[in-house]
Scaffold this motif. Structure first.
Motif, mmCIF file in Angstrom:
data_model
loop_
_atom_site.group_PDB
_atom_site.id
_atom_site.type_symbol
_atom_site.label_atom_id
_atom_site.label_comp_id
_atom_site.label_asym_id
_atom_site.label_seq_id
_atom_site.Cartn_x
_atom_site.Cartn_y
_atom_site.Cartn_z
ATOM 1 N N LYS A 1 -5.952 -8.055 -5.711
ATOM 2 C CA LYS A 1 -5.713 -9.061 -4.581
ATOM 3 C C LYS A 1 -6.523 -7.658 -3.029
ATOM 4 O O LYS A 1 -6.906 -8.179 -2.447
ATOM 5 C CB LYS A 1 -4.017 -9.594 -4.194
ATOM 6 N N PHE A 2 -6.289 -6.889 -3.346
ATOM 7 C CA PHE A 2 -6.271 -5.755 -2.086
ATOM 8 C C PHE A 2 -7.704 -5.194 -2.029
ATOM 9 O O PHE A 2 -8.225 -5.100 -0.956
ATOM 10 C CB PHE A 2 -5.271 -3.976 -2.930
ATOM 11 N N LYS B 1 0.203 2.097 -8.609
ATOM 12 C CA LYS B 1 0.431 1.036 -7.294
ATOM 13 C C LYS B 1 0.112 2.136 -6.266
ATOM 14 O O LYS B 1 -1.099 2.101 -5.708
ATOM 15 C CB LYS B 1 0.603 0.442 -7.086
ATOM 16 N N THR B 2 0.463 2.479 -6.088
ATOM 17 C CA THR B 2 0.156 3.647 -4.700
ATOM 18 C C THR B 2 -0.879 4.637 -4.841
ATOM 19 O O THR B 2 -1.759 4.790 -4.255
ATOM 20 C CB THR B 2 1.779 4.818 -4.275
ATOM 21 N N LEU C 1 -4.239 2.733 -4.414
ATOM 22 C CA LEU C 1 -4.426 2.761 -3.250
ATOM 23 C C LEU C 1 -4.918 4.229 -2.809
ATOM 24 O O LEU C 1 -5.848 3.852 -1.786
ATOM 25 C CB LEU C 1 -3.451 2.067 -2.292
ATOM 26 N N GLU D 1 2.287 -1.983 5.014
ATOM 27 C CA GLU D 1 1.232 -2.513 3.835
ATOM 28 C C GLU D 1 1.646 -1.910 2.219
ATOM 29 O O GLU D 1 3.164 -1.469 2.185
ATOM 30 C CB GLU D 1 0.044 -1.148 4.139
ATOM 31 N N LEU D 2 1.031 -2.147 1.284
ATOM 32 C CA LEU D 2 0.982 -2.314 0.414
ATOM 33 C C LEU D 2 1.642 -0.792 -0.385
ATOM 34 O O LEU D 2 0.312 0.121 0.341
ATOM 35 C CB LEU D 2 -0.445 -2.628 -0.652
ATOM 36 N N GLY D 3 2.395 -0.544 -0.999
ATOM 37 C CA GLY D 3 2.537 0.515 -1.325
ATOM 38 C C GLY D 3 3.683 1.393 -0.427
ATOM 39 O O GLY D 3 3.463 2.538 0.265
ATOM 40 N N ARG E 1 6.844 8.606 5.627
ATOM 41 C CA ARG E 1 6.722 7.215 5.814
ATOM 42 C C ARG E 1 7.260 7.445 7.248
ATOM 43 O O ARG E 1 8.336 8.234 7.276
ATOM 44 C CB ARG E 1 7.236 6.484 5.048
ATOM 45 N N SER F 1 5.184 1.378 -9.831
ATOM 46 C CA SER F 1 4.986 1.226 -7.846
ATOM 47 C C SER F 1 4.021 2.636 -7.730
ATOM 48 O O SER F 1 3.682 2.792 -6.846
ATOM 49 C CB SER F 1 5.878 0.875 -7.216
ATOM 50 N N TYR G 1 5.235 -11.684 -0.161
ATOM 51 C CA TYR G 1 4.002 -11.511 -0.956
ATOM 52 C C TYR G 1 2.400 -12.885 -0.612
ATOM 53 O O TYR G 1 1.834 -12.929 -0.618
ATOM 54 C CB TYR G 1 3.827 -10.414 -1.416
#
Lengths: 333, 136
Positions: free
Chosen positions: A171-172, A215-216, A219, B34-36, B130, A212, B81
């Motif tokens: 999706k990203f 995923k990171t 990205l 955002e994602l992540g 973060r 996850s 989401y």
């Protein structure tokens, strides 16, 4: 004996009719592209209250395709949980009503156990103990079955499910949704060696999964390499990402095999439709001289045939079935 | 408004744990990032602060939409989401949970909610850094 199964735990509304010889007389799944509902062709993608609109039609269709009617059903079965409470309630309440009106028993079924049992629809004799890997958009879990109907959870995801990680990266990158099948296709043409991802390590040595971090990391690689659909390395990236997820899944299966010495392996759940995962899983089983069983794709995604099949197994094992109108759904195991 | 910076998942977990440990049980936490960015990690921390024994079990509800946990108060973990429009979010019926426990909503930027809430904006910095901006 004829069993009707009903499944409404998430997005799909499904009903299925099975004989006690595990013949699937019908398995209707209402999802975006398969069946057009009589009310305009738009199929509810979202669960919850939308199931109410489709459940009656789906059940009627499953009975019609099976060439039977409501009074021809001997046992009713329905997914009780885990899942989205609102969605589960629609299926359970409807099933209670049907069973009550027909004076027949109702067998409540666990959604995850049904996924594992889906392997038995096409293979009636699978040797125990069985190690089962359940992979979907919402779940990533390992179960050990020492005998029929005995499910021991060995590990599950601590963050994202494997299918969810694939979907989110797709999706990203604007590839569409659900992204798992799209990545499966595009990654076939990519070279997975160009992009590598470190496997997550559970510091406590458990058989839990974690996606996850992938995923990171994905990205970060997308940003660093400015990856888009038109980038020459795009398919290589997808292939590398997909391969890492498969490696992480199989790594845990490998550790569980070493620890519990199963006779057979089952791969199930929606992500079990992924072709590279299927090949990788079969290759792993062959290398360890284990039998492996992966349901046909239509029994991998959420479906009611697996619900009815597990209900039949319970009856064979002495469950008489009852009609308990106070049955309630559960969101989590 | 308060600003916090963390440099690892563990620090994010601890931050959220500190914030939720004096919750009264009917808070609404709206997470945007955002994602992540670490929205699910933040929720694990909230669960830990609410006394959930195994906060590792708190995982992403992106697919399942709503996950429920029994801690000191019920924890209702919601993820918008997958939901594209207001009608879908309405269909989810999440408002039925208001007052029933601590509600944490990921991707809350998709939501119009004007009631009292703790609004958390997460920015991703270099490496694992973060930045959390909290508005009460």
């Amino acid at each position: 004996m004829i069993v009707l199964g009903i499944e409404t735990s998430c997005d799909e509304t499904s009903a299925s009719v099975l004989t006690d010889k595990l013949e699937v007389l019908s398995n209707i799944v209402l999802s975006q592209d398969e069946i057009h509902a009589p009310y305009g062709g738009i199929v509810p993608e979202l669960a919850s209250r939308q199931h109410i609109k489709s459940i009656s039609y789906v059940i009627e269709e499953s009975l019609a395709q099976a060439g039977t009617e409501l009074d021809g059903i001997d046992i009713f079965s329905v997914t009780q949980g885990p899942g989205l409470v609102g969605s589960l309630l629609v299926g359970l309440s409807f099933a209670k009503g049907l069973a009550y009106s027909q004076g027949k028993p109702l067998i409540p079924i666990d959604h995850l156990e049904a996924h594992i049992h889906s392997a038995f629809i096409e293979n009636h004799n699978i040797s125990f103990p069985i190690l089962a890997l359940l992979v979907s958009g919402g779940h990533t879990s390992l179960f050990l079955l020492s005998k029929k109907l005995e499910y021991r959870l060995l590990g599950s995801t601590r963050d994202d499910a494997a299918g969810e990680a694939l979907d989110k990266i797709a999706k990203f990158l604007d590839l569409g949704y659900p992204g798992g099948p799209i990545i499966d296709k595009l990654a076939e043409e990519g070279d997975p060696r160009k992009f590598s991802f470190a496997l997550p390590q559970m510091s406590d040595g458990s058989l839990d999964f974690s996606f996850s971090g992938f995923k990171t990391a994905a990205l970060r690689k997308i940003r660093e390499n400015k990856l888009t659909k038109n980038h020459p390395d795009f398919k290589d990236f997808l292939a590398g990402f997909e391969k890492s997820i498969i490696r992480a899944l199989l790594a845990n299966v490998g550790r569980a095999v070493d620890e519990f010495h199963p006779q057979s392996l089952i791969l199930c759940g929606g992500v079990a439709r992924n072709r590279k995962l299927r090949r990788g899983f079969e290759g792993f089983a062959a290398a360890h001289s284990l039998s492996s069983y992966i349901p046909a794709p239509e029994f991998c995604s959420d479906n009611a045939a697996m619900v009815a099949a597990l209900a039949l197994e319970k009856i064979k094992s002495g469950d008489k079935g009852a009609l308990d109108l106070s049955l309630d759904v559960y969101a989590r195991r | 408004m308060k600003i916090y910076t963390t440099n690892s998942e563990e620090e994010t977990l601890k931050l959220a744990k500190n914030i939720s440990s004096n919750f009264k049980g009917d808070e609404v936490v709206l997470l945007v990032g955002e994602l992540g960015a670490g929205k699910t990690v933040f929720t694990k921390g909230i669960a830990a602060g609410l006394g959930l024994a195994d906060h590792n079990r708190v995982c992403s509800p992106s697919y399942t939409l709503i996950n429920l946990y029994k801690a000191k108060f019920p924890l209702i973990h919601i993820d918008l989401y997958r939901l594209e429009n207001k009608a879908d979010i309405f269909e989810l019926g999440w408002e039925d949970y208001l007052g029933q426990g601590v509600i944490v909503i990921e991707w809350a930027d998709k939501l119009d909610f004007n009631g009292p809430a703790i609004r958390v904006l997460i920015k991703v910095g270099e490496n694992e850094q973060r930045v959390f901006r909290l508005d009460y």
